[in-house]
Design an enzyme around this catalytic site. Sequence first.
Site, mmCIF file in Angstrom:
data_model
loop_
_atom_site.group_PDB
_atom_site.id
_atom_site.type_symbol
_atom_site.label_atom_id
_atom_site.label_comp_id
_atom_site.label_asym_id
_atom_site.label_seq_id
_atom_site.Cartn_x
_atom_site.Cartn_y
_atom_site.Cartn_z
ATOM 1 N N ASP A 46 24.531 4.810 -18.910
ATOM 2 C CA ASP A 46 24.910 5.674 -17.945
ATOM 3 C C ASP A 46 23.793 5.756 -16.593
ATOM 4 O O ASP A 46 22.651 5.359 -16.661
ATOM 5 C CB ASP A 46 25.282 7.064 -18.506
ATOM 6 C CG ASP A 46 26.363 7.567 -17.542
ATOM 7 O OD1 ASP A 46 26.302 7.766 -16.413
ATOM 8 O OD2 ASP A 46 27.321 7.775 -18.313
ATOM 9 N N ASN A 94 33.371 1.644 -20.432
ATOM 10 C CA ASN A 94 34.022 2.809 -20.340
ATOM 11 C C ASN A 94 33.701 3.314 -18.681
ATOM 12 O O ASN A 94 34.588 4.135 -18.341
ATOM 13 C CB ASN A 94 33.864 3.760 -21.238
ATOM 14 C CG ASN A 94 34.245 5.136 -20.786
ATOM 15 O OD1 ASN A 94 35.345 5.319 -21.035
ATOM 16 N ND2 ASN A 94 33.439 6.081 -20.570
ATOM 17 N N TYR A 160 42.487 2.536 -7.560
ATOM 18 C CA TYR A 160 42.384 2.789 -8.949
ATOM 19 C C TYR A 160 43.477 2.085 -9.680
ATOM 20 O O TYR A 160 43.087 1.449 -10.742
ATOM 21 C CB TYR A 160 42.362 4.339 -9.232
ATOM 22 C CG TYR A 160 42.128 4.745 -10.639
ATOM 23 C CD1 TYR A 160 40.613 4.800 -11.061
ATOM 24 C CD2 TYR A 160 43.094 5.094 -11.306
ATOM 25 C CE1 TYR A 160 40.443 5.422 -12.476
ATOM 26 C CE2 TYR A 160 42.901 5.687 -12.851
ATOM 27 C CZ TYR A 160 41.294 5.711 -13.021
ATOM 28 O OH TYR A 160 40.986 6.308 -14.443
ATOM 29 N N LYS A 164 42.447 -0.729 -12.521
ATOM 30 C CA LYS A 164 43.020 -0.668 -13.934
ATOM 31 C C LYS A 164 44.015 -1.592 -14.246
ATOM 32 O O LYS A 164 43.684 -2.033 -15.478
ATOM 33 C CB LYS A 164 43.533 0.694 -14.102
ATOM 34 C CG LYS A 164 42.198 1.954 -13.768
ATOM 35 C CD LYS A 164 41.163 1.903 -14.774
ATOM 36 C CE LYS A 164 40.126 2.837 -14.500
ATOM 37 N NZ LYS A 164 38.896 2.592 -15.563
HETATM 38 P P1 NAD Z 1 33.755 11.211 -16.444
HETATM 39 O O1 NAD Z 1 33.616 11.313 -14.940
HETATM 40 O O2 NAD Z 1 33.538 12.331 -17.251
HETATM 41 O O3 NAD Z 1 32.961 10.070 -17.052
HETATM 42 C C1 NAD Z 1 32.407 8.933 -16.323
HETATM 43 C C2 NAD Z 1 30.984 8.406 -16.672
HETATM 44 O O4 NAD Z 1 30.677 7.147 -15.975
HETATM 45 C C3 NAD Z 1 30.168 9.234 -16.175
HETATM 46 O O5 NAD Z 1 29.207 9.733 -17.283
HETATM 47 C C4 NAD Z 1 29.432 8.742 -15.174
HETATM 48 O O6 NAD Z 1 27.921 9.159 -14.703
HETATM 49 C C5 NAD Z 1 29.485 7.348 -15.387
HETATM 50 N N1 NAD Z 1 29.309 6.167 -14.356
HETATM 51 C C6 NAD Z 1 29.871 6.293 -12.938
HETATM 52 N N2 NAD Z 1 29.524 5.526 -12.293
HETATM 53 C C7 NAD Z 1 28.610 4.649 -13.253
HETATM 54 C C8 NAD Z 1 28.221 3.542 -12.899
HETATM 55 N N3 NAD Z 1 27.893 2.811 -11.502
HETATM 56 N N4 NAD Z 1 27.432 2.911 -14.021
HETATM 57 C C9 NAD Z 1 27.225 3.465 -15.054
HETATM 58 N N5 NAD Z 1 27.619 4.607 -15.411
HETATM 59 C C10 NAD Z 1 28.750 5.355 -14.239
HETATM 60 O O7 NAD Z 1 35.209 10.546 -16.818
HETATM 61 P P2 NAD Z 1 36.073 9.983 -17.878
HETATM 62 O O8 NAD Z 1 37.407 10.441 -17.725
HETATM 63 O O9 NAD Z 1 35.462 10.268 -19.212
HETATM 64 O O10 NAD Z 1 35.880 8.264 -17.481
HETATM 65 C C11 NAD Z 1 35.663 7.399 -18.306
HETATM 66 C C12 NAD Z 1 36.673 6.469 -18.183
HETATM 67 O O11 NAD Z 1 37.911 6.718 -18.505
HETATM 68 C C13 NAD Z 1 36.752 5.866 -16.652
HETATM 69 O O12 NAD Z 1 37.013 4.479 -16.774
HETATM 70 C C14 NAD Z 1 38.205 6.382 -16.080
HETATM 71 O O13 NAD Z 1 38.674 5.634 -15.140
HETATM 72 C C15 NAD Z 1 38.975 6.384 -17.411
HETATM 73 N N6 NAD Z 1 39.996 7.103 -17.583
HETATM 74 C C16 NAD Z 1 40.183 8.522 -17.553
HETATM 75 C C17 NAD Z 1 41.233 9.170 -17.487
HETATM 76 C C18 NAD Z 1 41.145 10.678 -17.436
HETATM 77 O O14 NAD Z 1 41.950 11.382 -17.299
HETATM 78 N N7 NAD Z 1 40.065 11.344 -17.721
HETATM 79 C C19 NAD Z 1 42.237 8.769 -17.668
HETATM 80 C C20 NAD Z 1 42.340 7.258 -17.840
HETATM 81 C C21 NAD Z 1 41.438 6.508 -17.961
#
Ligand code: NAD
Length: 261
Positions: A46, A94, A160, A164
């Site tokens: 991360d 992720n 987004y 995706k």
């Molecule tokens: P989150 O913000 O809690 O976690 C995202 C993580 O990615 C964080 O720890 C952040 O520091 C890290 N990150 C951001 N930019 C980065 C980079 N350049 N290099 C390395 N790490 C990086 O959000 P989340 O919901 O846990 O997101 C995880 C994945 O799930 C994402 O791809 C998001 O698009 C996807 N997603 C989330 C949801 C939702 O509703 N939470 C739904 C569908 C998809």
Amino acid sequence: MSVFAEPVDTSDLRDNVALVTGGASGLGRATSLALAAAGVEVVVADVAVDAGKAVAEEVGGHFVECDVRSLEANRAAVASCVSLCGGLDYVYLNAGVATGCGVGEDFSEELYQRAMAINLDGVVFGAHAAHGALKARGGGAMVATASLAGLLAMPLDPIYAANKHAVVGLARALGPVFGGEGIRFNAVCPGFAESAIIADARADLVKAGFDIIPAETVAETVVRLLADPRVNGECWFVQPWREPEPFRFRNVPGPGARPTS
Ligand code: NAD
């Protein structure tokens, strides 16, 4: 309690090594915990150093600082897995962000490039960087976090939705390619799930009638996709109140389709 009527056997995961990008928070953290509970040695990658180290400590694993926008950083993260743990078997690609701009008057080239680089380049670079290491172990599996926004129209954040959808296309196409080498590649497509990414919108989403999915439900689905040897090139949606399953892409015309009459 499992979200699946027939929970998948995760015993094959035990004593293997997994890399989780974006593992410091939300879905990545929940999946790191679930993998560790299944006996996997987890490497959390991360940009968030303190939070990432905290998760690594929680799971008895390792932390590597990695900005997934950089191919070199992805290669270094994989090299760390090999040097710290002796190899790499599973990868959860992720890391992701919401865009923060639209395509009209609210467009920002900087925010657009950032979102595409993290959400799409990060997956492609991670898959490329890990491919050789998984091959060296005789196979393995990768899962990328797409989103329901990769399967349906999501006017809230069209950029987004675009990256995706690209991850969904990548998983469907790459599954059969990597599959020939014993490496399965799938995508998980969650609806709104508990994490920092939805924090600003959470109250409005709940008010509008959306149920928020526990991060643990997504994590269990990811673990299933990593563990289940039958699943490849699939995109599993995760929604509240129903069992996750692969989205069936119905009635897409093939390039060789001809009229039957
Ligand atoms: P989150 O913000 O809690 O976690 C995202 C993580 O990615 C964080 O720890 C952040 O520091 C890290 N990150 C951001 N930019 C980065 C980079 N350049 N290099 C390395 N790490 C990086 O959000 P989340 O919901 O846990 O997101 C995880 C994945 O799930 C994402 O791809 C998001 O698009 C996807 N997603 C989330 C949801 C939702 O509703 N939470 C739904 C569908 C998809």
